[in-house]
Design an enzyme around this catalytic site. Structure first.
Site: not given
Length: 252
Positions: A148, A150
């Site tokens: 991830d 982001n």
């Protein structure tokens, strides 16, 4: 080798929603977890072993927060926990496993959505991460950096991009970082093969975002250019629902 990355947003919650049964059915060779929100003593380790996996966990020091993990059918030659930086390692954000000349990483980049202080932390982390993996690549030239991030890199990676230009995760400086990082010799494996829009890996729990597919593509398998010719297929699995994210797949 089938590599899956999955931000489970709490592994205990995901297990309660059928995660183990899905793993048993899907049978990835490696599964990289992010956002464990648990320590190994809170995870049913034997259940993973009964599914045929070796398992490695790097939790945050703070209870119920962050943390990364990895399960693998093949025993790695070497496992490295963290980046030898206490500031970041206490948040449990980087776990590496070596298989021959291939290194797989489960990484969980910070979010900046809680305010200016964490956004500044995120930008400092991104700079450190870039320097760290570029140095690592000198010894381990074949890297798969799964997790991830982001960040939505391009407008195609987010719903209604004009509405999100001031949102953490789609800020100009974050997107610029991503472009420069890829320019160091890395490839977004999904976009290497898939050019279509509306393919996302995270949806807010609010306003039926997932049902409306108002999502963000913030989860990636980033590979070194040395591995591009080994990319066989990629996928995102939005119908797998144990989290506000979904699994992403890379077949090498």
């Amino acid at each position: 080798m089938r590599i899956v990355s999955y931000n489970v947003n709490g592994i205990r919650s995901a297990i309660s929603k059928g995660l183990l049964q899905w793993i048993d059915q899907y049978q990835p060779d490696v599964l990289c977890f992010q956002e464990l929100k648990a320590t190994p003593d809170q995870i049913p380790l034997m259940d993973f072993e009964m599914l045929g996996y070796h398992h490695f966990w790097f939790p945050a020091k703070k209870k119920g927060y962050s943390g990364v993990g990895m399960i693998c059918k093949q025993q790695p030659d070497n496992v490295v926990y963290g980046m030898n930086n206490p500031l970041y390692d206490e948040e449990g954000r980087f776990l590496r496993a070596d298989f021959g000349d291939l290194s797989l990483v489960s990484v969980y980049h910070p979010s900046g959505t809680t305010g200016d202080e964490r956004q500044a932390f995120k930008m400092e982390w991104l700079s450190f991460f870039r320097d760290y993996v570029n140095e690592l690549r000198k010894d381990r030239p074949n890297l798969v950096l799964s997790g991830d991030y982001n960040i939505c890199h391009e407008a195609i990676d987010i719903n209604n991009p004009k509405a999100h230009v001031t949102s953490s995760g789609f800020l100009p400086e974050e997107r610029e970082w991503f472009t420069e990082f890829l320019g160091d010799g890395y490839v977004d494996s999904f976009r290497h093969l898939v050019k279509e829009a509306n393919r996302y890996s995270w949806w807010s729990y609010r306003a039926n975002a997932r049902e409306k597919n108002l999502g963000w593509r913030i989860d990636y398998h980033i590979v070194t250019e040395s591995l591009v010719n080994q990319i066989k297929s990629v996928d995102i699995l939005p119908d797998v629902k144990h989290s506000d994210h979904c699994p992403i797949v890379l077949d090498l």
